[in-house]
Structures are given as structure tokens and as C-alpha cells.
Design a protein around this motif. Structure first.
Motif, PDB file in Angstrom:
ATOM      1  N   LYS A   3       0.828  -1.206   0.000  1.00 27.93           N
ATOM      2  CA  LYS A   3       0.000   0.000   0.000  1.00 27.93           C
ATOM      3  C   LYS A   3       0.863   1.258   0.000  1.00 27.93           C
ATOM      4  O   LYS A   3       0.520   2.241  -0.631  1.00 27.93           O
ATOM      5  CB  LYS A   3      -0.909  -0.051   1.233  1.00 27.93           C
ATOM      6  N   ASN A   4       1.992   1.216   0.715  1.00 29.80           N
ATOM      7  CA  ASN A   4       2.845   2.393   0.830  1.00 29.80           C
ATOM      8  C   ASN A   4       3.457   2.768  -0.511  1.00 29.80           C
ATOM      9  O   ASN A   4       3.508   3.936  -0.875  1.00 29.80           O
ATOM     10  CB  ASN A   4       3.921   2.144   1.883  1.00 29.80           C
ATOM     11  N   SER A   5       3.939   1.776  -1.266  1.00 23.73           N
ATOM     12  CA  SER A   5       4.536   2.084  -2.568  1.00 23.73           C
ATOM     13  C   SER A   5       3.472   2.585  -3.545  1.00 23.73           C
ATOM     14  O   SER A   5       3.750   3.437  -4.387  1.00 23.73           O
ATOM     15  CB  SER A   5       5.243   0.858  -3.140  1.00 23.73           C
ATOM     16  N   ASN A   6       2.252   2.059  -3.419  1.00 26.93           N
ATOM     17  CA  ASN A   6       1.155   2.517  -4.271  1.00 26.93           C
ATOM     18  C   ASN A   6       0.828   3.978  -3.982  1.00 26.93           C
ATOM     19  O   ASN A   6       0.618   4.762  -4.899  1.00 26.93           O
ATOM     20  CB  ASN A   6      -0.079   1.630  -4.052  1.00 26.93           C
ATOM     21  N   SER A   7       0.812   4.351  -2.697  1.00 29.62           N
ATOM     22  CA  SER A   7       0.525   5.741  -2.360  1.00 29.62           C
ATOM     23  C   SER A   7       1.677   6.645  -2.776  1.00 29.62           C
ATOM     24  O   SER A   7       1.454   7.789  -3.170  1.00 29.62           O
ATOM     25  CB  SER A   7       0.242   5.880  -0.865  1.00 29.62           C
ATOM     26  N   ASN A   8       2.911   6.140  -2.704  1.00 29.34           N
ATOM     27  CA  ASN A   8       4.050   6.938  -3.164  1.00 29.34           C
ATOM     28  C   ASN A   8       3.964   7.171  -4.664  1.00 29.34           C
ATOM     29  O   ASN A   8       4.293   8.256  -5.144  1.00 29.34           O
ATOM     30  CB  ASN A   8       5.370   6.248  -2.811  1.00 29.34           C
ATOM     31  N   GLU A   9       3.530   6.167  -5.403  1.00 31.38           N
ATOM     32  CA  GLU A   9       3.388   6.319  -6.859  1.00 31.38           C
ATOM     33  C   GLU A   9       2.325   7.366  -7.184  1.00 31.38           C
ATOM     34  O   GLU A   9       2.509   8.184  -8.086  1.00 31.38           O
ATOM     35  CB  GLU A   9       3.018   4.985  -7.499  1.00 31.38           C
ATOM     36  N   LYS A  10       1.233   7.356  -6.427  1.00 28.93           N
ATOM     37  CA  LYS A  10       0.177   8.337  -6.653  1.00 28.93           C
ATOM     38  C   LYS A  10       0.693   9.742  -6.351  1.00 28.93           C
ATOM     39  O   LYS A  10       0.430  10.683  -7.102  1.00 28.93           O
ATOM     40  CB  LYS A  10      -1.034   8.041  -5.761  1.00 28.93           C
ATOM     41  N   THR A  11       1.434   9.870  -5.259  1.00 25.26           N
ATOM     42  CA  THR A  11       1.963  11.173  -4.881  1.00 25.26           C
ATOM     43  C   THR A  11       2.957  11.674  -5.917  1.00 25.26           C
ATOM     44  O   THR A  11       2.932  12.850  -6.295  1.00 25.26           O
ATOM     45  CB  THR A  11       2.627  11.085  -3.496  1.00 25.26           C
ATOM     46  N   ILE A  12       3.813  10.795  -6.399  1.00 22.05           N
ATOM     47  CA  ILE A  12       4.791  11.187  -7.417  1.00 22.05           C
ATOM     48  C   ILE A  12       4.077  11.599  -8.697  1.00 22.05           C
ATOM     49  O   ILE A  12       4.447  12.576  -9.342  1.00 22.05           O
ATOM     50  CB  ILE A  12       5.798  10.047  -7.665  1.00 22.05           C
ATOM     51  N   THR A  13       3.017  10.874  -9.047  1.00 24.94           N
ATOM     52  CA  THR A  13       2.243  11.227 -10.240  1.00 24.94           C
ATOM     53  C   THR A  13       1.634  12.611 -10.090  1.00 24.94           C
ATOM     54  O   THR A  13       1.659  13.416 -11.024  1.00 24.94           O
ATOM     55  CB  THR A  13       1.135  10.178 -10.476  1.00 24.94           C
ATOM     56  N   ILE A  14       1.095  12.894  -8.916  1.00 24.67           N
ATOM     57  CA  ILE A  14       0.509  14.214  -8.678  1.00 24.67           C
ATOM     58  C   ILE A  14       1.588  15.283  -8.752  1.00 24.67           C
ATOM     59  O   ILE A  14       1.391  16.346  -9.349  1.00 24.67           O
ATOM     60  CB  ILE A  14      -0.218  14.244  -7.316  1.00 24.67           C
ATOM     61  N   LEU A  15       2.737  14.998  -8.156  1.00 24.74           N
ATOM     62  CA  LEU A  15       3.829  15.968  -8.189  1.00 24.74           C
ATOM     63  C   LEU A  15       4.291  16.231  -9.615  1.00 24.74           C
ATOM     64  O   LEU A  15       4.534  17.386  -9.996  1.00 24.74           O
ATOM     65  CB  LEU A  15       5.000  15.485  -7.334  1.00 24.74           C
ATOM     66  N   LEU A  16       4.430  15.168 -10.392  1.00 29.24           N
ATOM     67  CA  LEU A  16       4.830  15.354 -11.784  1.00 29.24           C
ATOM     68  C   LEU A  16       3.784  16.158 -12.548  1.00 29.24           C
ATOM     69  O   LEU A  16       4.119  16.986 -13.394  1.00 29.24           O
ATOM     70  CB  LEU A  16       5.081  14.008 -12.460  1.00 29.24           C
ATOM     71  N   GLY A  17       2.538  15.906 -12.245  1.00 26.90           N
ATOM     72  CA  GLY A  17       1.470  16.683 -12.872  1.00 26.90           C
ATOM     73  C   GLY A  17       1.557  18.143 -12.486  1.00 26.90           C
ATOM     74  O   GLY A  17       1.385  19.037 -13.319  1.00 26.90           O
ATOM     75  N   GLU A 133      -3.782  14.479   9.114  1.00 29.12           N
ATOM     76  CA  GLU A 133      -2.706  15.462   9.239  1.00 29.12           C
ATOM     77  C   GLU A 133      -1.371  14.879   8.781  1.00 29.12           C
ATOM     78  O   GLU A 133      -0.563  15.577   8.160  1.00 29.12           O
ATOM     79  CB  GLU A 133      -2.601  15.966  10.685  1.00 29.12           C
ATOM     80  N   THR A 134      -1.141  13.603   9.071  1.00 24.46           N
ATOM     81  CA  THR A 134       0.100  12.952   8.638  1.00 24.46           C
ATOM     82  C   THR A 134       0.182  12.899   7.121  1.00 24.46           C
ATOM     83  O   THR A 134       1.232  13.176   6.531  1.00 24.46           O
ATOM     84  CB  THR A 134       0.182  11.528   9.227  1.00 24.46           C
ATOM     85  N   VAL A 135      -0.928  12.554   6.465  1.00 23.56           N
ATOM     86  CA  VAL A 135      -0.947  12.501   5.002  1.00 23.56           C
ATOM     87  C   VAL A 135      -0.671  13.885   4.432  1.00 23.56           C
ATOM     88  O   VAL A 135       0.129  14.047   3.493  1.00 23.56           O
ATOM     89  CB  VAL A 135      -2.297  11.950   4.494  1.00 23.56           C
ATOM     90  N   LYS A 136      -1.311  14.908   4.996  1.00 20.62           N
ATOM     91  CA  LYS A 136      -1.083  16.274   4.516  1.00 20.62           C
ATOM     92  C   LYS A 136       0.380  16.673   4.693  1.00 20.62           C
ATOM     93  O   LYS A 136       0.986  17.253   3.785  1.00 20.62           O
ATOM     94  CB  LYS A 136      -1.983  17.256   5.264  1.00 20.62           C
ATOM     95  N   ASN A 137       0.934  16.363   5.863  1.00 26.96           N
ATOM     96  CA  ASN A 137       2.333  16.720   6.112  1.00 26.96           C
ATOM     97  C   ASN A 137       3.279  15.980   5.175  1.00 26.96           C
ATOM     98  O   ASN A 137       4.272  16.550   4.710  1.00 26.96           O
ATOM     99  CB  ASN A 137       2.705  16.444   7.570  1.00 26.96           C
ATOM    100  N   ASN A 138       2.993  14.712   4.893  1.00 28.46           N
ATOM    101  CA  ASN A 138       3.835  13.949   3.968  1.00 28.46           C
ATOM    102  C   ASN A 138       3.783  14.541   2.555  1.00 28.46           C
ATOM    103  O   ASN A 138       4.802  14.604   1.862  1.00 28.46           O
ATOM    104  CB  ASN A 138       3.421  12.479   3.940  1.00 28.46           C
TER     105      ASN A 138
END
Length: 159
Positions: A3-17, A133-138
Motif C-alpha cells: 500500500k505504501n509504494s502505491n501511495s508513493n506512486e500516486k503522490t509522485i504522479t501528482i507531483l509530476l502533474g 494530518e500525517t498525510v497532509k504533512n507527507n
């Protein structure tokens, strides 16, 4: 895939966007605008907000367990028919039945199960708030890291 790597991939995709939007759009985004946009539109943040609202509803339901429950039933039946007597006479046999029931259940004592359930649900609500809050901070941390990486690369290019 965890799950963690999947969420990291989503975050990276958003960042790239976001980075592509910054580089191809006419408006220059500030770091704060990027952070606000990412936090408002991140799927994990939205999902955690929905989970928290669901847990808030569970808390209200837990608190309502102290209230009495009331049940009402109303029934009606009718039977029409004829009967034949011993001497061959035919008589009418009509039956009408009505019934009404009201039941009330009041909780007197159940080993403090309700109070413990309310306390547990409050802790669950608090934990979900911390998770949000943790998700927002990350997300903010990842954006700042990407921003600093871009700034470092610009410095290397300028030298």
C-alpha cells in the motif's frame, strides 16, 4: 505491491502533474500555491476526510445507544367462510382479528459496554484526524523536497 509504494506512486504522479502544469502554464505558481493545491486535490486526503466523517457518524450512533428503542406493530386479518352444521344447516363463519403491539427497550446496565464503545469511537475519530494530518504533512514534505531538488538542479546548471 504494498500500500505504501502505491501511495508513493500516486503522490509522485501528482507531483509530476503539478510540475508539468507549472512549466507549461502561463501562470507562475508559488510554493505555497502548489502545496495548497496538492493538499486540496490529493486522493488520500479526500479519502481520509470521508473516513473521518464516517467515523463521526459512528460516534453519534454510539452515543445514541443510550436512547430507548421503540417498536410498533399493527396487524389485521379477516377470514370469510361457511360451515355446515350437524343437521345440514349452513352457517356463516366470518372472523375478524386485529392486534396492536408497542414495545420499548431501555438500556439499564450492560457492563459499561456503551460507554467503552463511545470512548473507543472517540479514539478512532482522533486517530483518523492524526492520519489526515500525517498525510497532509507527507504531501507537503514531498513537494518541498521536489522544489528543493529543482532549485538545486538550477544552481548546478547556472554554474
Amino acid at each position: 505491491m504494498n500500500k505504501n509504494s502505491n501511495s508513493n506512486e500516486k503522490t509522485i504522479t501528482i507531483l509530476l502533474g503539478l510540475i508539468s502544469m507549472i512549466s507549461f502554464s502561463q501562470k507562475k505558481w508559488t510554493l505555497q500555491e502548489c502545496e495548497e493545491y496538492a493538499v486540496e486535490n490529493n486522493l488520500q486526503v479526500i479519502a481520509n476526510k470521508h473516513k473521518k466523517s464516517l467515523q463521526d457518524a459512528n460516534l453519534k450512533m454510539s452515543q445514541n445507544e443510550y436512547l430507548p428503542t421503540v417498536g410498533v406493530n399493527i396487524g389485521n386479518s379477516m377470514n370469510f367462510g361457511q360451515t355446515q352444521g350437524f343437521q345440514g344447516s349452513i352457517g356463516r363463519n366470518d372472523n375478524f382479528n386485529n392486534s396492536a403491539n408497542i414495545g420499548v427497550n431501555v438500556l439499564i446496565y450492560n457492563g459499561n459496554r456503551v460507554a467503552k464503545n463511545i470512548r473507543k469511537t472517540k479514539y478512532d475519530v482522533e486517530a483518523l484526524q492524526y492520519d489526515l494530518e500525517t498525510v497532509k504533512n507527507n504531501i507537503l514534505l514531498q513537494i518541498v523536497q521536489q522544489y528543493l531538488a529543482v532549485m538545486l538542479n538550477r544552481d548546478f546548471e547556472n554554474q
